[in-house]
Write a protein that holds these residues in place. Structure first.
Motif, short mmCIF file in Angstrom:
data_model
loop_
_atom_site.label_atom_id
_atom_site.label_comp_id
_atom_site.label_asym_id
_atom_site.label_seq_id
_atom_site.Cartn_x
_atom_site.Cartn_y
_atom_site.Cartn_z
N ALA A 197 0.82 -1.81 0.23
CA ALA A 197 -0.36 -0.21 -0.15
C ALA A 197 0.79 1.64 -0.25
O ALA A 197 0.07 2.32 -0.87
CB ALA A 197 -0.72 -0.71 0.94
N THR A 198 1.82 1.47 0.66
CA THR A 198 2.52 2.29 1.05
C THR A 198 3.52 2.42 -0.94
O THR A 198 4.13 3.81 -0.88
CB THR A 198 3.78 3.07 2.04
N VAL A 199 4.28 1.56 -0.75
CA VAL A 199 5.28 1.26 -2.57
C VAL A 199 4.14 1.75 -2.94
O VAL A 199 4.43 3.14 -4.14
CB VAL A 199 5.77 0.05 -2.28
N HIS A 200 2.76 1.45 -2.99
CA HIS A 200 2.45 1.76 -4.25
C HIS A 200 1.35 3.08 -4.10
O HIS A 200 0.03 4.15 -5.19
CB HIS A 200 1.69 1.01 -5.05
N GLU A 201 1.11 3.92 -2.76
CA GLU A 201 0.28 4.58 -2.52
C GLU A 201 -0.80 4.74 -2.88
O GLU A 201 -1.65 5.36 -3.90
CB GLU A 201 1.22 5.83 -3.23
N VAL A 202 -1.41 3.96 -2.63
CA VAL A 202 -3.37 3.58 -2.64
C VAL A 202 -3.69 3.84 -1.40
O VAL A 202 -3.97 4.07 -0.40
CB VAL A 202 -3.17 2.23 -2.92
N PRO A 203 -5.01 4.21 -2.21
CA PRO A 203 -6.54 5.05 -0.94
C PRO A 203 -7.09 3.79 -0.18
O PRO A 203 -8.23 3.51 -0.40
CB PRO A 203 -7.39 5.36 -1.79
N VAL A 204 -5.76 3.18 0.66
CA VAL A 204 -6.83 2.39 1.03
C VAL A 204 -6.65 2.39 2.79
O VAL A 204 -5.70 3.38 3.57
CB VAL A 204 -5.73 0.81 0.96
N ILE A 205 -7.50 2.33 3.99
CA ILE A 205 -7.57 2.36 5.34
C ILE A 205 -7.53 0.60 5.93
O ILE A 205 -9.08 0.05 5.33
CB ILE A 205 -9.03 3.09 5.80
N PHE A 206 -6.48 0.64 6.91
CA PHE A 206 -6.65 -0.58 7.28
C PHE A 206 -7.24 0.30 8.80
O PHE A 206 -6.68 0.67 9.63
CB PHE A 206 -4.71 -1.10 7.94
N PHE A 207 -8.12 -1.01 9.01
CA PHE A 207 -8.66 -0.60 10.69
C PHE A 207 -8.53 -2.07 10.99
O PHE A 207 -9.25 -2.73 11.23
CB PHE A 207 -9.87 -0.36 10.43
N CYS A 208 -7.65 -1.88 12.18
CA CYS A 208 -7.79 -2.42 13.07
C CYS A 208 -8.15 -2.55 14.40
O CYS A 208 -8.79 -1.75 15.48
CB CYS A 208 -6.26 -2.69 14.09
N ARG A 209 -9.54 -4.01 15.07
CA ARG A 209 -10.75 -3.60 15.91
C ARG A 209 -9.57 -4.72 16.98
O ARG A 209 -9.29 -5.60 16.85
CB ARG A 209 -11.63 -4.64 16.03
N ASN A 210 -8.68 -3.90 17.46
CA ASN A 210 -7.75 -4.41 18.57
C ASN A 210 -8.45 -4.39 20.18
O ASN A 210 -8.55 -3.70 20.66
CB ASN A 210 -6.89 -3.66 19.33
N ASN A 211 -9.16 -5.74 19.92
CA ASN A 211 -10.48 -6.00 21.65
C ASN A 211 -9.49 -6.92 22.40
O ASN A 211 -10.80 -7.58 23.05
CB ASN A 211 -11.84 -7.15 20.53
N GLY A 212 -8.57 -7.08 22.61
CA GLY A 212 -8.20 -7.24 23.15
C GLY A 212 -7.58 -9.25 23.23
O GLY A 212 -6.91 -10.25 24.08
N TYR A 213 -8.21 -10.15 22.32
CA TYR A 213 -8.68 -11.26 21.95
C TYR A 213 -8.19 -11.98 20.87
O TYR A 213 -9.30 -11.50 19.94
CB TYR A 213 -9.44 -11.77 22.89
N ALA A 214 -7.59 -12.05 20.77
CA ALA A 214 -7.39 -13.39 18.96
C ALA A 214 -7.87 -15.13 20.01
O ALA A 214 -7.32 -15.82 20.07
CB ALA A 214 -6.15 -13.66 18.44
N ILE A 215 -8.80 -14.90 19.50
CA ILE A 215 -10.20 -15.80 20.06
C ILE A 215 -9.53 -16.68 21.76
O ILE A 215 -10.08 -15.04 22.24
CB ILE A 215 -9.50 -17.35 19.39
N SER A 216 -8.39 -16.78 22.31
CA SER A 216 -8.36 -17.30 23.47
C SER A 216 -7.19 -16.22 23.91
O SER A 216 -6.50 -16.29 25.22
CB SER A 216 -8.84 -19.12 23.66
N THR A 217 -6.93 -15.90 22.71
CA THR A 217 -4.83 -15.60 23.02
C THR A 217 -5.04 -14.15 23.17
O THR A 217 -5.36 -13.23 22.53
CB THR A 217 -4.49 -15.50 22.47
N PRO A 218 -5.24 -13.30 24.62
CA PRO A 218 -4.17 -11.25 24.88
C PRO A 218 -3.51 -11.07 24.01
O PRO A 218 -2.69 -11.66 23.86
CB PRO A 218 -4.52 -11.92 26.96
N SER A 219 -3.58 -10.21 24.21
CA SER A 219 -2.93 -9.09 23.47
C SER A 219 -1.51 -9.06 23.30
O SER A 219 -1.21 -9.09 23.38
CB SER A 219 -3.93 -8.08 23.53
N VAL A 220 -1.25 -9.34 25.15
CA VAL A 220 -0.42 -9.21 26.16
C VAL A 220 0.90 -10.65 25.22
O VAL A 220 1.96 -10.39 25.46
CB VAL A 220 -0.10 -9.01 28.02
N GLU A 221 0.33 -11.57 24.60
CA GLU A 221 0.79 -12.66 24.99
C GLU A 221 0.61 -12.66 23.15
O GLU A 221 1.55 -13.72 22.75
CB GLU A 221 -0.44 -13.83 25.66
#
Length: 408
Positions: A197-221
């Motif tokens: 995206a940055t190399v080709h300079e494209v109009p995209v919004i990457f929206f990360c929902r950081n909700n604390g868990y990847a299924i059962s794995t907490p973000s701190v892990e």
């Protein structure tokens, strides 16, 4: 080639002391934080956002109950993340492309996807746009510019970069937003997408929902860094971290991100700090990896409660309107679910369409073999499939048996 300043001492740099601030506008009581300014959000759009949030919450509650009753095989809730999803979708042009992970039904609700359309997909009936080929919650809508969801994690992220590159070439002033969780940001596709995206300079919004868990794995892990946002610097990308339960902050941040994406062809990363109040899916039991006390603390930060308080302060909403909306939506969900359950499945022949312009001989042979199999064992298949040909003659059985023994 990148040029940098020179140094003559072997000094290693560390990001341990670096932390990205979180942009916030609304306090939980609906008031503004000191120094914060409201975005340019009129009453009509504010109410459209709020009503979509309520509709999503009502849909989630009813469909999880339906899954528990055995009426639905699978479901995933957006509960607790409505402000992040709907607030960002509301800041877009309705013709911008949305590429979702699987918890963004609120964006569809905001754009006008009806309960009937939700139910047809969830039950995979003859009116499902996906023709029953996807598992529940894998929505898609061409008319609403919402790319059909796929199960493999993070595949939509590089696809969004590619789609946005096409939008850049088309020059129509549109962008793509792609949603994903912080767990998906650990996939290689995430890094490939940001770099492209940055190399080709494209109009995209990457929206990360950081909700604390990847299924059962907490973000701190999952990572040692300060969340996902700092990764943008490695790709020289604009980035902002936002309170994902604050609909006004999400809306304004996404508005600004869209300006950068469309006007300047600058991709943007948004990290929305939120919390998944529900289980990961209807197959998950969160009590095994997080405490009730933690959940209750986040329930006190409910994004719907926060927005409602702001609307009431503005004089745009009251208790009577709330009750009327809740009652109407609950009745609508139940009525549409009953209709969707009664609709037959898609025609069996649709299994082999939409792959090639014409059904190939190989696919036709497979379809014919499937039909013979269903005719032979009708009791093992649902009513819609059994209705192919309820009566088979002895000659038909002989023909079918011969074909199954190698005739094809």
């Amino acid at each position: 080639m990148t040029t940098t300043a020179r140094t003559h001492q072997p000094e290693f740099l560390s990001g341990n002391e670096f932390s990205i601030p979180t942009y916030a506008v609304l306090a939980q009581d609906g008031s503004l934080h000191d120094g914060a300014e409201e975005p340019d959000l009129d009453q009509a759009r504010a109410l459209r956002i709020y009503q979509a949030m309520i509709a999503t919450r009502v849909l989630d509650e009813r469909m999880l109950a339906a899954q528990r009753q055995g009426r639905l095989s699978f479901y995933m809730q957006c509960t607790g993340e409505e402000a992040a999803v709907i607030g960002s979708a509301a800041a877009l042009d309705d013709d911008d492309m949305i590429m979702a992970q699987y918890r963004e039904q609120g964006a569809l609700a905001y754009r006008g996807f009806t309960f009937d359309e939700f139910m047809n997909q969830l039950f995979g009936n003859e009116m499902d746009y996906g023709k029953g080929r996807q598992m529940p919650i894998h929505y898609g809508s061409r008319k609403l510019h919402y790319m059909t969801i796929s199960s493999p994690l993070a595949t939509q992220i590089p696809q969004a970069t590619g789609y946005a590159y096409g939008q850049k070439l088309a020059g129509e002033g549109l962008c793509t937003i792609v949603y994903f969780g912080e767990g998906a940001a650990s996939e290689g596709d995430f890094h490939a997408a940001l770099n492209m995206a940055t190399v080709h300079e494209v109009p995209v919004i990457f929206f990360c929902r950081n909700n604390g868990y990847a299924i059962s794995t907490p973000s701190v892990e999952q990572f040692a860094a300060d969340g996902v946002a700092p990764r943008a610097f490695g790709y020289r990308m604009h980035v902002i971290r936002v309170d994902g339960n604050d609909v006004l902050a999400v809306y304004r941040a996404t508005q600004r991100a869209r300006e950068l994406a469309v006007k300047d062809n600058k991709p943007v990363l948004i990290e929305a700090m939120t919390y998944r109040l529900a289980a990961h899916s209807s197959s998950d039991d969160p009590s095994g990896y997080r405490s009730r006390k933690e959940e209750e603390a986040w329930r006190d930060k409910d994004p719907i409660t926060r927005m409602r308080a702001w609307l009431e302060i503005k004089g745009w909403w009251d208790g009577d309107q709330e009750k009327a909306l809740q009652d109407r939506l609950r009745a609508d969900v139940l009525d549409t679910m009953k209709r969707a359950e009664k609709r037959p499945p898609p025609p069996l022949d649709s299994l082999v369409t939409d792959v090639y312009a014409d059904v190939t001989p190989a696919l036709q042979r497979q379809l014919d073999q499937l039909k013979r199999h269903i005719r032979r064992y009708p009791e093992a298949y649902p009513r819609g499939a059994r209705s192919l040909d309820p009566v088979l003659s002895a000659a038909d059985h002989v023909e079918d048996h011969a074909a199954d023994q190698g005739g094809e």
